[in-house]
Write a protein that holds these residues in place. Sequence first.
Motif, PDB file in Angstrom:
ATOM      1  N   ASP A  24       0.820  -1.216   0.000  1.00 46.50           N
ATOM      2  CA  ASP A  24       0.000   0.000   0.000  1.00 46.50           C
ATOM      3  C   ASP A  24       0.854   1.266   0.000  1.00 46.50           C
ATOM      4  OD1 ASP A  24      -2.153  -1.797   0.313  1.00 46.50           O
ATOM      5  OD2 ASP A  24      -1.995  -1.706   2.487  1.00 46.50           O
ATOM      6  N   ALA A  25       2.002   1.204  -0.677  1.00 41.81           N
ATOM      7  CA  ALA A  25       2.969   2.297  -0.601  1.00 41.81           C
ATOM      8  C   ALA A  25       2.390   3.629  -1.068  1.00 41.81           C
ATOM      9  CB  ALA A  25       4.209   1.943  -1.424  1.00 41.81           C
ATOM     10  N   GLY A  26       1.703   3.631  -2.225  1.00 42.52           N
ATOM     11  CA  GLY A  26       1.146   4.879  -2.740  1.00 42.52           C
ATOM     12  C   GLY A  26       0.044   5.427  -1.857  1.00 42.52           C
ATOM     13  N   ALA A  27      -0.814   4.546  -1.324  1.00 42.09           N
ATOM     14  CA  ALA A  27      -1.896   4.988  -0.441  1.00 42.09           C
ATOM     15  C   ALA A  27      -1.345   5.569   0.853  1.00 42.09           C
ATOM     16  CB  ALA A  27      -2.832   3.814  -0.141  1.00 42.09           C
ATOM     17  N   VAL A  28      -0.290   4.964   1.379  1.00 42.63           N
ATOM     18  CA  VAL A  28       0.334   5.480   2.601  1.00 42.63           C
ATOM     19  C   VAL A  28       0.938   6.863   2.345  1.00 42.63           C
ATOM     20  CG1 VAL A  28       2.257   5.151   4.200  1.00 42.63           C
ATOM     21  CG2 VAL A  28       0.775   3.227   3.623  1.00 42.63           C
ATOM     22  N   ALA A  29       1.634   7.000   1.204  1.00 42.60           N
ATOM     23  CA  ALA A  29       2.241   8.300   0.882  1.00 42.60           C
ATOM     24  C   ALA A  29       1.175   9.380   0.738  1.00 42.60           C
ATOM     25  CB  ALA A  29       3.069   8.185  -0.395  1.00 42.60           C
ATOM     26  N   ALA A  30       0.056   9.034   0.082  1.00 42.76           N
ATOM     27  CA  ALA A  30      -1.026  10.013  -0.085  1.00 42.76           C
ATOM     28  C   ALA A  30      -1.647  10.369   1.265  1.00 42.76           C
ATOM     29  CB  ALA A  30      -2.095   9.445  -1.020  1.00 42.76           C
ATOM     30  N   ALA A  31      -1.857   9.377   2.136  1.00 41.42           N
ATOM     31  CA  ALA A  31      -2.444   9.647   3.449  1.00 41.42           C
ATOM     32  C   ALA A  31      -1.540  10.561   4.267  1.00 41.42           C
ATOM     33  CB  ALA A  31      -2.680   8.330   4.187  1.00 41.42           C
ATOM     34  N   ARG A  32      -0.245  10.301   4.234  1.00 39.82           N
ATOM     35  CA  ARG A  32       0.703  11.164   4.948  1.00 39.82           C
ATOM     36  C   ARG A  32       0.637  12.604   4.435  1.00 39.82           C
ATOM     37  NH1 ARG A  32       3.018   9.484   9.762  1.00 39.82           N
ATOM     38  NH2 ARG A  32       3.590   7.281   9.634  1.00 39.82           N
ATOM     39  N   ARG A  33       0.587  12.727   3.120  1.00 42.96           N
ATOM     40  CA  ARG A  33       0.581  14.067   2.529  1.00 42.96           C
ATOM     41  C   ARG A  33      -0.696  14.825   2.904  1.00 42.96           C
ATOM     42  NH1 ARG A  33       2.370  14.617  -3.662  1.00 42.96           N
ATOM     43  NH2 ARG A  33       4.138  13.556  -2.673  1.00 42.96           N
ATOM     44  N   LEU A  34      -1.817  14.132   2.925  1.00 43.11           N
ATOM     45  CA  LEU A  34      -3.079  14.791   3.279  1.00 43.11           C
ATOM     46  C   LEU A  34      -3.103  15.184   4.750  1.00 43.11           C
ATOM     47  CD1 LEU A  34      -5.625  12.592   1.282  1.00 43.11           C
ATOM     48  CD2 LEU A  34      -4.932  14.944   0.786  1.00 43.11           C
ATOM     49  N   MET A  35      -2.585  14.329   5.607  1.00 43.00           N
ATOM     50  CA  MET A  35      -2.550  14.673   7.037  1.00 43.00           C
ATOM     51  C   MET A  35      -1.639  15.871   7.285  1.00 43.00           C
ATOM     52  SD  MET A  35      -2.788  11.050   9.107  1.00 43.00           S
ATOM     53  CE  MET A  35      -1.464  10.227   8.221  1.00 43.00           C
ATOM     54  N   GLN A  36      -0.536  15.932   6.562  1.00 42.86           N
ATOM     55  CA  GLN A  36       0.350  17.090   6.692  1.00 42.86           C
ATOM     56  C   GLN A  36      -0.322  18.363   6.190  1.00 42.86           C
ATOM     57  OE1 GLN A  36       3.862  15.901   4.555  1.00 42.86           O
ATOM     58  NE2 GLN A  36       4.548  14.484   6.148  1.00 42.86           N
ATOM     59  N   ALA A  37      -1.282  18.223   5.258  1.00 39.06           N
ATOM     60  CA  ALA A  37      -2.006  19.377   4.722  1.00 39.06           C
ATOM     61  C   ALA A  37      -3.160  19.810   5.629  1.00 39.06           C
ATOM     62  CB  ALA A  37      -2.529  19.066   3.329  1.00 39.06           C
ATOM     63  N   GLY A  38      -3.412  19.059   6.700  1.00 34.18           N
ATOM     64  CA  GLY A  38      -4.437  19.470   7.659  1.00 34.18           C
ATOM     65  C   GLY A  38      -5.708  18.663   7.648  1.00 34.18           C
ATOM     66  N   TYR A  39      -5.788  17.611   6.851  1.00 32.97           N
ATOM     67  CA  TYR A  39      -6.971  16.750   6.870  1.00 32.97           C
ATOM     68  C   TYR A  39      -6.885  15.843   8.100  1.00 32.97           C
ATOM     69  CZ  TYR A  39      -7.958  18.504   2.238  1.00 32.97           C
ATOM     70  OH  TYR A  39      -8.239  19.340   1.174  1.00 32.97           O
ATOM     71  N   LEU A  40      -7.969  15.769   8.849  1.00 33.62           N
ATOM     72  CA  LEU A  40      -7.919  15.195  10.199  1.00 33.62           C
ATOM     73  C   LEU A  40      -8.036  13.674  10.226  1.00 33.62           C
ATOM     74  CD1 LEU A  40     -10.171  17.835  12.016  1.00 33.62           C
ATOM     75  CD2 LEU A  40      -7.665  17.775  11.817  1.00 33.62           C
ATOM     76  N   SER A  41      -8.712  13.085   9.263  1.00 35.94           N
ATOM     77  CA  SER A  41      -8.954  11.646   9.303  1.00 35.94           C
ATOM     78  C   SER A  41      -8.708  11.043   7.926  1.00 35.94           C
ATOM     79  CB  SER A  41     -10.398  11.359   9.751  1.00 35.94           C
ATOM     80  OG  SER A  41     -10.640   9.963   9.807  1.00 35.94           O
ATOM     81  N   VAL A  42      -7.534  10.456   7.754  1.00 39.43           N
ATOM     82  CA  VAL A  42      -7.154   9.845   6.469  1.00 39.43           C
ATOM     83  C   VAL A  42      -6.609   8.453   6.753  1.00 39.43           C
ATOM     84  CG1 VAL A  42      -5.880  10.132   4.321  1.00 39.43           C
ATOM     85  CG2 VAL A  42      -6.473  12.148   5.685  1.00 39.43           C
ATOM     86  N   LYS A  43      -7.124   7.459   6.044  1.00 39.38           N
ATOM     87  CA  LYS A  43      -6.678   6.089   6.246  1.00 39.38           C
ATOM     88  C   LYS A  43      -6.433   5.393   4.906  1.00 39.38           C
ATOM     89  CE  LYS A  43      -9.108   5.286  10.647  1.00 39.38           C
ATOM     90  NZ  LYS A  43     -10.065   4.419  11.364  1.00 39.38           N
TER      91      LYS A  43
END
Length: 310
Positions: free
Chosen positions: A272-291
């Motif tokens: 799930d490498a791409g999904a993990v990278a996207a989730a990290r990026r969204l959380m860093q952008a301020g989205y509170l709940s990303v899985k």
Amino acid sequence: MDLQQLSLVVRQDAITVVFFNVLLQQAGLPVPAVPTLLLAGSLAATPVQLLQLVAAAIAASVVADWAWYHAGRLFGYRVLAGLCRLSINPSSCVSQTEARFVRWGLPSLVVAKFIPGFSTVAPPIAGALRMSLPGFLSAAAAGGALWAGLALGAGWALKDAVRAVISVLDQHTGTALTVLLALAGAWLGWKLWQRYRFKAHSALPHITPGELMAAMHSEQPPLLIDLRGAGMVAETGPVPGARWAELDHLDETVGPWPRDRLIVTMCACPEDAGAVAAARRLMQAGYLSVKPLRGGYDAWVAAAAAMRQP
């Protein structure tokens, strides 16, 4: 066999040695070809012999690329997923590689030989995307000519220096082998460190396919991002309720979404490498709940099929 004997073997049948060395490397085996090309170029007696070596290298490179192209055409993204699983660093996944390939087009095949990893996955991607075979072969031949021509030409132009280096290495074979093993160990250690960092980086809460299916039927379903490559989406169809996005343009996709809404990222990558990278990026952008979705697209397909069974 010492280096002087190796030089003699290359001198006696340089075309065969160059052909099979390049063929094995371009087939994906960890067999370095550039040192052989440098040595063969330095031993070429005439420009005609040099051109024959270039032709042999191009032929070997095109044969290997053609085989990978047809593997991608026949088996699609299963070939690419297998290649990525063999990688020590799975964060370099199919969808990201494909996105760059689609963006660059045929010129990417010309420079692919100079990019470690990309040179192996570019031909099967071209096959999976049904790229025109004549165009593919032309670009692959141009890339092989540029790559092999530069190495052989450098050996030809620096023949005295190459021979001097071979003589020095032959006199200090033990020291040279020790240095080579140390460099190989350092490279392997760096790759394993990258994998360790990826494992630590991916340690965040995931959502299972069953949990996602249930949540999609709730009053406030999660927002689903499909990070698969465009070619794979075209081949297998879109995911119902999902919005397709590229990792490099993720911000443009989720810009208007509420930051307190559950967002699920899904890819077709090993671990799930791409999904993990996207989730990290969204959380860093301020989205509170990303899985990230555990198991990615394949797990989602299996769960959807299980739900349809009586």
